[in-house]
Design a protein around this motif. Structure first.
Motif, mmCIF file in Angstrom:
data_model
loop_
_atom_site.group_PDB
_atom_site.id
_atom_site.type_symbol
_atom_site.label_atom_id
_atom_site.label_comp_id
_atom_site.label_asym_id
_atom_site.label_seq_id
_atom_site.Cartn_x
_atom_site.Cartn_y
_atom_site.Cartn_z
ATOM 1 N N GLU A 200 0.850 -1.288 0.044
ATOM 2 C CA GLU A 200 -0.179 -0.037 -0.011
ATOM 3 C C GLU A 200 0.934 1.219 0.034
ATOM 4 O O GLU A 200 0.489 2.356 -0.681
ATOM 5 N N ASP A 201 2.037 1.268 0.749
ATOM 6 C CA ASP A 201 2.525 2.583 0.818
ATOM 7 C C ASP A 201 3.693 2.634 -0.476
ATOM 8 O O ASP A 201 3.698 3.882 -0.566
ATOM 9 N N ARG B 33 -1.150 10.661 0.359
ATOM 10 C CA ARG B 33 -2.692 10.520 0.289
ATOM 11 C C ARG B 33 -3.678 11.671 0.624
ATOM 12 O O ARG B 33 -4.611 11.732 -0.147
ATOM 13 N N PRO C 126 2.318 6.494 -1.281
ATOM 14 C CA PRO C 126 2.926 6.827 -0.350
ATOM 15 C C PRO C 126 2.127 7.640 0.804
ATOM 16 O O PRO C 126 1.203 8.701 0.290
ATOM 17 N N PRO C 127 2.151 7.350 1.947
ATOM 18 C CA PRO C 127 1.285 8.351 2.809
ATOM 19 C C PRO C 127 1.420 9.901 2.697
ATOM 20 O O PRO C 127 0.267 10.402 2.947
#
Length: 132
Positions: free
Chosen positions: A77-78, A86, A82-83
């Motif tokens: 997911e990252d 988001r 990437p956070p």
């Protein structure tokens, strides 16, 4: 056929309002009746994500992936989103009319197609995201 109400499309699928709930014509079990419209829409949302061999998922307002397809699971997911990207991606979703798409371009990640949808009005919109 007198028990059929509204028929509408959602993410390439068809939802039919019937007495006692909603049917999704693409559902593998033809007798399945969803009690809530949001449940029928959620099924079609998951189906939309799973149709792609490239990474795709559902991004919520908290910056979390509520669902992602097998390609995202394989890469992580990252790596997919990437956070730090988001919230800007979701912010793009907020500026779109429902059902419309835009492209999020940032040199640090591949281009992301963003589609604004609402599955359940109690929770607001979500962003369908996939590699463009």
């Amino acid at each position: 056929m007198s028990d059929i109400g509204t028929i509408f499309g959602f993410l390439g699928g068809t939802v039919v309002a019937i007495q006692g709930g909603y049917k999704v014509l693409q559902y593998p079990k033809p007798d399945r009746v969803f009690k809530r419209l949001s449940d029928a829409k959620w099924f079609l949302t998951l189906r939309w994500c799973e149709q792609f061999t490239t990474p795709a998922g559902v991004l919520n307002l908290e910056g979390q992936l509520s669902f992602c397809n097998a390609a995202v699971m394989a890469m992580g997911e990252d790596k997919f989103l990437p956070p730090e990207h988001r919230q800007p991606i979701f912010h793009c979703c907020l500026s779109l009319p429902l059902g419309e798409t835009t492209i999020y371009a940032n040199p640090a990640i591949p281009e992301i197609e963003i589609r604004a949808i609402e599955i359940d009005q109690r929770f607001g919109r979500v962003a369908l995201v996939r590699y463009y």
